[in-house]
Design an enzyme around this catalytic site. Sequence first.
Site, PDB file in Angstrom:
ATOM      1  N   GLU A  43       0.898  -0.931  -0.136  1.00 16.78           N
ATOM      2  CA  GLU A  43       0.037  -0.158  -0.154  1.00 16.78           C
ATOM      3  C   GLU A  43       0.974   1.139  -0.017  1.00 16.78           C
ATOM      4  OE1 GLU A  43      -3.675   1.565   2.666  1.00 16.78           O
ATOM      5  OE2 GLU A  43      -2.056   0.486   3.738  1.00 16.78           O
ATOM      6  N   LYS A 115      -9.408   1.009  -2.404  1.00 13.61           N
ATOM      7  CA  LYS A 115      -9.839   0.514  -1.227  1.00 13.61           C
ATOM      8  C   LYS A 115     -11.058   0.994  -0.699  1.00 13.61           C
ATOM      9  CE  LYS A 115      -7.492   1.047   3.389  1.00 13.61           C
ATOM     10  NZ  LYS A 115      -6.274   1.543   4.097  1.00 13.61           N
ATOM     11  N   CYS A 156      -4.964  -3.439   2.845  1.00 10.82           N
ATOM     12  CA  CYS A 156      -4.642  -3.084   4.379  1.00 10.82           C
ATOM     13  C   CYS A 156      -6.098  -3.103   5.194  1.00 10.82           C
ATOM     14  CB  CYS A 156      -4.128  -1.591   4.486  1.00 10.82           C
ATOM     15  SG  CYS A 156      -3.247  -1.211   5.918  1.00 10.82           S
TER      16      CYS A 156
END
Length: 284
Positions: A43, A115, A156
């Site tokens: 990330e 995300k 994440c």
Amino acid sequence: MGAFQAACVQLRAGRSVSNNIDEAVSLIRQAALGGARFVQTPEQTALMELDRKMLFENITPEACDRSLARLRRLADDLNIWLHIGSLAVRVGPDKAANRGYLISPTGGIAARYDKIHMFDVDLDGGESYRESATYQPGSAVAVADLPWIRLGFSICYDLRFAYLYRALARAGAGLLTAPAAFTKQTGAAHWHVLLRARAIETGSFVIAAAQGGHHENGRDTFGHSLIINPWGEILAEAGTDPGVIQAMIDPAEVDAARKRIPALTHDRDIETEGLPGPFESTSE
């Protein structure tokens, strides 16, 4: 197509985009020279920046992103599948997307993923994050086909939402991705167990390239990039320093694990009528 070698590139990105990409390029080349046909970066590959003003001074819309263009050329040069864990790209005057990319061996963008879950948390010791203040969350799951296996995307904080990975596995993904910049505090507590759980409950390989160490912006990330097999066994693990880990991915292991425990076929509709709403107490 048989088995293939996959690699995680672990980084410690700072505030210089050019320096960060130089480091990423060097390690990606190292992974490819070691035989990796699929390489994943963490990330925020190009920039780790918490200061909102400095972030927006250094990011652009996707079409103008020089880091993305350079990494696309690199994938073409090395003839590899390159998964850029994520880049911050401008999507509005005051909003960015935390966007991952799958780059084909010819340099084309094979898939994108924004995300979905925003890291808005208050940790012990005054460590606090409000990702939603800067980033626009995604709303769609994403899968893409490699020559060997179907890939499922996450980034994440998505790791804490098991339903996302179940949806990816039910869509045929056998290799689940979780590039990350996990905090040192939460990583020490939860990183290994969450990644192994996602592999076990879906019968999938999981690959998670991470940021690691003390960053120029003052943040500490956990590192410990991992490659995990469908039985939940760790095949390769990094420490906290930048570097490369590699492991063989055999799609036949996905089929074998899902035949042994066919949990993906055992979902049941459950009755929820009458339950209290989210976070509502059942006491009077």
